[in-house]
Design a protein around this motif. Sequence first.
Motif, mmCIF file in Angstrom:
data_model
loop_
_atom_site.group_PDB
_atom_site.id
_atom_site.type_symbol
_atom_site.label_atom_id
_atom_site.label_comp_id
_atom_site.label_asym_id
_atom_site.label_seq_id
_atom_site.Cartn_x
_atom_site.Cartn_y
_atom_site.Cartn_z
ATOM 1 N N GLN A 164 82.978 109.241 104.393
ATOM 2 C CA GLN A 164 83.091 107.938 103.728
ATOM 3 C C GLN A 164 81.730 107.445 103.246
ATOM 4 O OE1 GLN A 164 85.021 105.603 106.763
ATOM 5 N NE2 GLN A 164 87.059 106.269 106.163
ATOM 6 N N ALA A 165 80.689 107.688 104.031
ATOM 7 C CA ALA A 165 79.335 107.293 103.630
ATOM 8 C C ALA A 165 78.922 108.037 102.367
ATOM 9 C CB ALA A 165 78.351 107.565 104.763
ATOM 10 N N MET A 166 79.201 109.331 102.319
ATOM 11 C CA MET A 166 78.837 110.117 101.134
ATOM 12 C C MET A 166 79.646 109.695 99.914
ATOM 13 S SD MET A 166 78.140 113.911 102.527
ATOM 14 C CE MET A 166 77.017 114.208 103.879
ATOM 15 N N GLU A 167 80.893 109.361 100.113
ATOM 16 C CA GLU A 167 81.711 108.866 98.992
ATOM 17 C C GLU A 167 81.152 107.547 98.466
ATOM 18 O OE1 GLU A 167 85.534 108.881 100.908
ATOM 19 O OE2 GLU A 167 85.978 110.923 100.224
ATOM 20 N N ALA A 168 80.675 106.699 99.364
ATOM 21 C CA ALA A 168 80.074 105.428 98.941
ATOM 22 C C ALA A 168 78.767 105.673 98.186
ATOM 23 C CB ALA A 168 79.822 104.536 100.158
ATOM 24 N N ILE A 169 77.996 106.646 98.639
ATOM 25 C CA ILE A 169 76.754 106.998 97.933
ATOM 26 C C ILE A 169 77.092 107.455 96.515
ATOM 27 C CG2 ILE A 169 74.858 108.673 97.845
ATOM 28 C CD1 ILE A 169 74.897 108.530 100.986
ATOM 29 N N GLU A 170 78.107 108.297 96.385
ATOM 30 C CA GLU A 170 78.514 108.785 95.064
ATOM 31 C C GLU A 170 79.021 107.646 94.177
ATOM 32 O OE1 GLU A 170 79.902 113.319 96.215
ATOM 33 O OE2 GLU A 170 81.412 111.750 96.063
ATOM 34 N N GLU A 171 79.640 106.646 94.788
ATOM 35 C CA GLU A 171 80.139 105.505 94.012
ATOM 36 C C GLU A 171 78.992 104.783 93.313
ATOM 37 O OE1 GLU A 171 82.197 101.186 94.887
ATOM 38 O OE2 GLU A 171 82.586 102.823 96.276
ATOM 39 N N TYR A 172 77.870 104.628 94.006
ATOM 40 C CA TYR A 172 76.721 103.927 93.434
ATOM 41 C C TYR A 172 75.734 104.858 92.739
ATOM 42 C CZ TYR A 172 78.265 99.677 95.685
ATOM 43 O OH TYR A 172 79.006 98.584 96.053
ATOM 44 N N LYS A 173 75.885 106.157 92.948
ATOM 45 C CA LYS A 173 75.008 107.157 92.322
ATOM 46 C C LYS A 173 75.901 108.294 91.805
ATOM 47 C CE LYS A 173 70.520 108.130 91.907
ATOM 48 N NZ LYS A 173 69.664 107.397 91.024
ATOM 49 N N PRO A 174 76.639 108.047 90.712
ATOM 50 C CA PRO A 174 77.643 109.001 90.228
ATOM 51 C C PRO A 174 77.107 110.398 89.945
ATOM 52 C CG PRO A 174 77.790 106.932 89.015
ATOM 53 C CD PRO A 174 76.572 106.850 89.889
#
Length: 114
Positions: free
Chosen positions: A57-67
């Motif tokens: 979930q943390a990595m998915e959130a990182i990808e959300e803000y850094k596509p």
Amino acid sequence: MDSLTSVFTNCYGRCSAGKPISEIAIQKCGFYLPDHARYHYLLGLPEQEDLDRKIKQAMEAIEEYKPELDGVLPKDEYFTLTRTSNDLLAELLKNFSNIPSDVSGDIFGKIYEF
């Protein structure tokens, strides 16, 4: 992140037209990490938490803000680590917390070498 929080607190409502902290972080730092994607959050989770799921979930959130990181981060790799031991991820997080904050150079490269 304390200085960013300070900028946000001091500016909110006056400057940046009330922008959310994520926008201010991206403008000032080039990226933003939501609270649940930060190392100290993951480190402080109770031992009974499903750490592999939380890391994903943390990595998915990182990808959300850094596509541009979408598809690059190893989101599913941590599930295999918990097959043999539920404690392994917690131990790994704790080991990384022992790295001094004032270390210089490529510490992760040096760790990898050994």
